[in-house]
Design a protein around this motif. Structure first.
Motif, PDB file in Angstrom:
ATOM      1  N   LEU A   1      53.036  15.719 -72.460  1.00 44.13           N
ATOM      2  CA  LEU A   1      54.090  15.786 -73.468  1.00 44.13           C
ATOM      3  C   LEU A   1      53.545  15.872 -74.891  1.00 44.13           C
ATOM      4  O   LEU A   1      54.320  15.974 -75.843  1.00 44.13           O
ATOM      5  N   GLY A   2      52.220  15.814 -75.017  1.00 44.93           N
ATOM      6  CA  GLY A   2      51.605  15.893 -76.335  1.00 44.93           C
ATOM      7  C   GLY A   2      51.772  14.634 -77.168  1.00 44.93           C
ATOM      8  O   GLY A   2      51.824  14.704 -78.408  1.00 44.93           O
ATOM      9  N   LEU A   3      51.821  13.476 -76.526  1.00 48.04           N
ATOM     10  CA  LEU A   3      52.029  12.209 -77.224  1.00 48.04           C
ATOM     11  C   LEU A   3      50.707  11.459 -77.372  1.00 48.04           C
ATOM     12  O   LEU A   3      49.859  11.493 -76.469  1.00 48.04           O
ATOM     13  N   PRO A   4      50.504  10.759 -78.487  1.00 47.34           N
ATOM     14  CA  PRO A   4      49.277   9.980 -78.661  1.00 47.34           C
ATOM     15  C   PRO A   4      49.222   8.803 -77.699  1.00 47.34           C
ATOM     16  O   PRO A   4      50.247   8.163 -77.418  1.00 47.34           O
ATOM     17  N   VAL A   5      48.032   8.541 -77.177  1.00 49.83           N
ATOM     18  CA  VAL A   5      47.830   7.484 -76.174  1.00 49.83           C
ATOM     19  C   VAL A   5      46.916   6.407 -76.730  1.00 49.83           C
ATOM     20  O   VAL A   5      45.891   6.708 -77.360  1.00 49.83           O
ATOM     21  N   ARG A   6      47.267   5.155 -76.484  1.00 47.26           N
ATOM     22  CA  ARG A   6      46.418   4.027 -76.845  1.00 47.26           C
ATOM     23  C   ARG A   6      46.216   3.168 -75.606  1.00 47.26           C
ATOM     24  O   ARG A   6      47.171   2.898 -74.862  1.00 47.26           O
ATOM     25  N   SER A   7      44.969   2.711 -75.397  1.00 47.21           N
ATOM     26  CA  SER A   7      44.636   1.968 -74.178  1.00 47.21           C
ATOM     27  C   SER A   7      43.798   0.733 -74.475  1.00 47.21           C
ATOM     28  O   SER A   7      42.650   0.607 -74.020  1.00 47.21           O
ATOM     29  N   PRO A   8      44.334  -0.231 -75.220  1.00 47.75           N
ATOM     30  CA  PRO A   8      43.560  -1.456 -75.482  1.00 47.75           C
ATOM     31  C   PRO A   8      43.390  -2.275 -74.209  1.00 47.75           C
ATOM     32  O   PRO A   8      44.266  -2.265 -73.329  1.00 47.75           O
ATOM     33  N   LEU A   9      42.272  -2.974 -74.113  1.00 54.65           N
ATOM     34  CA  LEU A   9      42.057  -3.858 -72.959  1.00 54.65           C
ATOM     35  C   LEU A   9      43.028  -5.024 -72.991  1.00 54.65           C
ATOM     36  O   LEU A   9      43.471  -5.522 -71.964  1.00 54.65           O
ATOM     37  N   ASN A  10      43.342  -5.503 -74.197  1.00 60.87           N
ATOM     38  CA  ASN A  10      44.297  -6.591 -74.381  1.00 60.87           C
ATOM     39  C   ASN A  10      44.697  -6.608 -75.854  1.00 60.87           C
ATOM     40  O   ASN A  10      44.296  -5.722 -76.620  1.00 60.87           O
ATOM     41  N   PHE A  11      45.450  -7.627 -76.233  1.00 63.28           N
ATOM     42  CA  PHE A  11      45.895  -7.731 -77.624  1.00 63.28           C
ATOM     43  C   PHE A  11      45.362  -9.008 -78.283  1.00 63.28           C
ATOM     44  O   PHE A  11      46.002  -9.585 -79.159  1.00 63.28           O
ATOM     45  N   LYS A  12      44.162  -9.420 -77.851  1.00 61.37           N
ATOM     46  CA  LYS A  12      43.535 -10.593 -78.466  1.00 61.37           C
ATOM     47  C   LYS A  12      42.951 -10.274 -79.837  1.00 61.37           C
ATOM     48  O   LYS A  12      42.796 -11.159 -80.677  1.00 61.37           O
ATOM     49  N   ASP A  13      42.605  -9.029 -80.056  1.00 64.45           N
ATOM     50  CA  ASP A  13      42.070  -8.590 -81.343  1.00 64.45           C
ATOM     51  C   ASP A  13      43.230  -8.407 -82.327  1.00 64.45           C
ATOM     52  O   ASP A  13      44.129  -7.597 -82.082  1.00 64.45           O
ATOM     53  N   PRO A  14      43.249  -9.152 -83.444  1.00 64.61           N
ATOM     54  CA  PRO A  14      44.344  -8.992 -84.413  1.00 64.61           C
ATOM     55  C   PRO A  14      44.513  -7.552 -84.895  1.00 64.61           C
ATOM     56  O   PRO A  14      45.623  -7.144 -85.252  1.00 64.61           O
ATOM     57  N   ALA A  15      43.424  -6.784 -84.895  1.00 62.86           N
ATOM     58  CA  ALA A  15      43.513  -5.395 -85.342  1.00 62.86           C
ATOM     59  C   ALA A  15      44.425  -4.579 -84.418  1.00 62.86           C
ATOM     60  O   ALA A  15      45.126  -3.660 -84.879  1.00 62.86           O
ATOM     61  N   GLU A  16      44.418  -4.901 -83.120  1.00 70.28           N
ATOM     62  CA  GLU A  16      45.297  -4.186 -82.196  1.00 70.28           C
ATOM     63  C   GLU A  16      46.760  -4.512 -82.467  1.00 70.28           C
ATOM     64  O   GLU A  16      47.635  -3.646 -82.391  1.00 70.28           O
ATOM     65  N   VAL A  17      47.035  -5.765 -82.796  1.00 75.19           N
ATOM     66  CA  VAL A  17      48.404  -6.162 -83.122  1.00 75.19           C
ATOM     67  C   VAL A  17      48.857  -5.486 -84.412  1.00 75.19           C
ATOM     68  O   VAL A  17      49.987  -4.995 -84.517  1.00 75.19           O
ATOM     69  N   GLU A  18      47.954  -5.428 -85.390  1.00 68.87           N
ATOM     70  CA  GLU A  18      48.284  -4.773 -86.662  1.00 68.87           C
ATOM     71  C   GLU A  18      48.532  -3.276 -86.464  1.00 68.87           C
ATOM     72  O   GLU A  18      49.445  -2.703 -87.074  1.00 68.87           O
ATOM     73  N   ALA A  19      47.743  -2.645 -85.604  1.00 67.82           N
ATOM     74  CA  ALA A  19      47.916  -1.211 -85.341  1.00 67.82           C
ATOM     75  C   ALA A  19      49.267  -0.941 -84.681  1.00 67.82           C
ATOM     76  O   ALA A  19      49.936   0.051 -84.962  1.00 67.82           O
ATOM     77  N   PHE A  20      49.670  -1.849 -83.802  1.00 67.73           N
ATOM     78  CA  PHE A  20      50.974  -1.722 -83.149  1.00 67.73           C
ATOM     79  C   PHE A  20      52.099  -1.881 -84.173  1.00 67.73           C
ATOM     80  O   PHE A  20      53.036  -1.075 -84.220  1.00 67.73           O
TER      81      PHE A  20
ATOM     82  N   VAL B   1      61.891  11.055 -73.912  1.00 70.60           N
ATOM     83  CA  VAL B   1      61.551  12.252 -74.693  1.00 70.60           C
ATOM     84  C   VAL B   1      62.654  13.296 -74.558  1.00 70.60           C
ATOM     85  O   VAL B   1      63.092  13.908 -75.543  1.00 70.60           O
ATOM     86  N   GLU B   2      63.136  13.487 -73.331  1.00 66.98           N
ATOM     87  CA  GLU B   2      64.189  14.475 -73.100  1.00 66.98           C
ATOM     88  C   GLU B   2      65.470  14.100 -73.849  1.00 66.98           C
ATOM     89  O   GLU B   2      66.223  14.986 -74.301  1.00 66.98           O
ATOM     90  N   ALA B   3      65.718  12.788 -74.009  1.00 67.86           N
ATOM     91  CA  ALA B   3      66.911  12.332 -74.724  1.00 67.86           C
ATOM     92  C   ALA B   3      66.787  12.500 -76.234  1.00 67.86           C
ATOM     93  O   ALA B   3      67.740  12.246 -76.970  1.00 67.86           O
ATOM     94  N   GLY B   4      65.590  12.899 -76.702  1.00 70.37           N
ATOM     95  CA  GLY B   4      65.409  13.186 -78.118  1.00 70.37           C
ATOM     96  C   GLY B   4      64.842  12.065 -78.950  1.00 70.37           C
ATOM     97  O   GLY B   4      64.754  12.189 -80.180  1.00 70.37           O
ATOM     98  N   HIS B   5      64.418  10.981 -78.307  1.00 71.95           N
ATOM     99  CA  HIS B   5      63.837   9.879 -79.071  1.00 71.95           C
ATOM    100  C   HIS B   5      62.412  10.231 -79.504  1.00 71.95           C
ATOM    101  O   HIS B   5      61.709  10.993 -78.837  1.00 71.95           O
ATOM    102  N   ARG B   6      62.001   9.672 -80.634  1.00 66.75           N
ATOM    103  CA  ARG B   6      60.676   9.961 -81.186  1.00 66.75           C
ATOM    104  C   ARG B   6      59.688   8.924 -80.642  1.00 66.75           C
ATOM    105  O   ARG B   6      59.684   7.775 -81.094  1.00 66.75           O
ATOM    106  N   VAL B   7      58.873   9.318 -79.687  1.00 70.31           N
ATOM    107  CA  VAL B   7      57.882   8.403 -79.111  1.00 70.31           C
ATOM    108  C   VAL B   7      56.612   8.511 -79.944  1.00 70.31           C
ATOM    109  O   VAL B   7      55.878   9.499 -79.884  1.00 70.31           O
ATOM    110  N   SER B   8      56.364   7.478 -80.745  1.00 74.05           N
ATOM    111  CA  SER B   8      55.242   7.536 -81.685  1.00 74.05           C
ATOM    112  C   SER B   8      53.905   7.235 -81.027  1.00 74.05           C
ATOM    113  O   SER B   8      52.853   7.645 -81.534  1.00 74.05           O
TER     114      SER B   8
END
Length: 326
Positions: free
Chosen positions: A58-77, A22-29
């Motif tokens: 830092l005011g960044l959005p957080v996501r906390s999936p249990l795993n990535f077995k759900d295709p919807a989680e992969v699509e969201a990523f 973040v300090e280096a100026g990258h956009r952490v989505s």
């Protein structure tokens, strides 16, 4: 031009890298981290991970999936359309669809000198094994466990009484510096990679697996060589902590051993005759199968970490005392 980054990390070890990006100026989505865990004495309170707390600061959005077995989680990523994902001690296996989603793939900050110490506990196992040095590496992730090609390396020596906690703190800062450098080179189109097979041929470092530490490993085996005993004590500190038993008020009590150093045979006491686990002086120098270790930091049940000198002021342990363990 800054990169669009998805950050994936969980423990305190990952926090300096997130802050540095973040300090280096990258956009952490988005920041992906393990879900809050039960903590506290009764395990009733859900505690967010250190990475989540930093993301919220830092005011960044957080996501906390249990795993990535759900295709919807992969699509969201994939929908984040990131240039790159940066992964530091995240704690979940990533399916190939996730590895392929960012434009430049996924870069992992790994705390060892690959191909030595692939796996879950590279910092702890390096200390336990008595390695003279370790380091941080930035590698491109692939389907195999820590088998991807390496872009950048920062090597550092391991001190004779350095613990995993000490080394983790130092490597976490190296991780931040190295990942910022890697993304700068990625932006500039100058980031190059070396296959681990080529690294092995060049350095002689054979692949080794750093398995997760099991509680069955934590009792100290005083019959082992002194360097092995000190390595296990330091490598398992602060958690889960190697332990032995000491007789306080006549009764054996389990005590965590949090720092130790192997000492030479001429450091005082008779190193040839005492049984392993016998104290050789009143400063907690303990005989091992070969050589001896000096205990430097300990923690009694329910107490705080203290230096051996402080513990001995209130509860002296005389030479000839036999300690328990594995």
């Amino acid at each position: 031009m800054a990169l669009s980054v998805v950050f994936m990390g969980t423990p305190a070890f990952s926090v300096p890298t997130l802050a540095a990006l973040v300090e280096a100026g990258h956009r952490v989505s988005a920041v992906y981290t393990q879900p809050p865990r039960k903590a506290g004495r009764r395990g009733l309170k859900l505690t967010p991970s250190p990475a989540q707390l930093e993301a919220e600061r830092l005011g960044l959005p957080v996501r906390s999936p249990l795993n990535f077995k759900d295709p919807a989680e992969v699509e969201a990523f994939a929908a984040l359309e990131a240039d790159v994902a940066v992964v530091v001690a995240y704690g979940l296996l990533l399916p190939q669809a996730l590895l392929d989603a960012p434009r430049f793939g996924c870069l992992n900050g790994h705390g060892s000198l690959l191909p030595r110490w692939r796996g879950a506990a590279p910092i702890q196992r390096a200390i336990e094994a008595g390695d003279a040095a370790t380091g941080m590496m930035v590698m491109r992730m692939e389907a195999g466990l820590d088998t991807g090609p390496v872009a950048l390396t920062a090597e550092t020596e391991i001190g004779p009484s350095e613990t995993a906690g000490d080394l983790q703190e130092r490597l976490s800062r190296l991780s931040a510096e190295l990942m910022v450098e890697a993304l700068a080179k990625l932006e500039a189109g100058t980031l190059t990679f070396e296959d681990q097979a080529a690294i092995e041929a060049r350095t002689g470092r054979a692949p080794l697996y750093a398995k997760k530490i099991d509680k069955a490993e934590t009792p100290v085996d005083w019959a082992a060589d002194a360097k092995a005993v000190a390595g296990r004590i330091n490598g398992f500190s602060p958690a889960p902590g190697a332990w032995t038993t000491m007789p306080f008020s006549g009764a054996p009590e389990r005590v965590k051993l949090l720092r130790a150093v192997a000492v030479d045979g001429d450091a005082g006491g008779d190193f040839a005759s005492p049984a392993p686990g016998t104290t050789l002086d009143d400063h907690l120098t303990v005989a091992c199968g070969t050589g001896a270790v000096r205990l430097l930091e300990l923690q009694r049940a329910g107490g705080k970490k203290v230096a051996a000198t402080e513990l001995l002021r209130g509860t002296p342990i005389a030479a000839g005392t036999v300690l328990g363990g594995g």
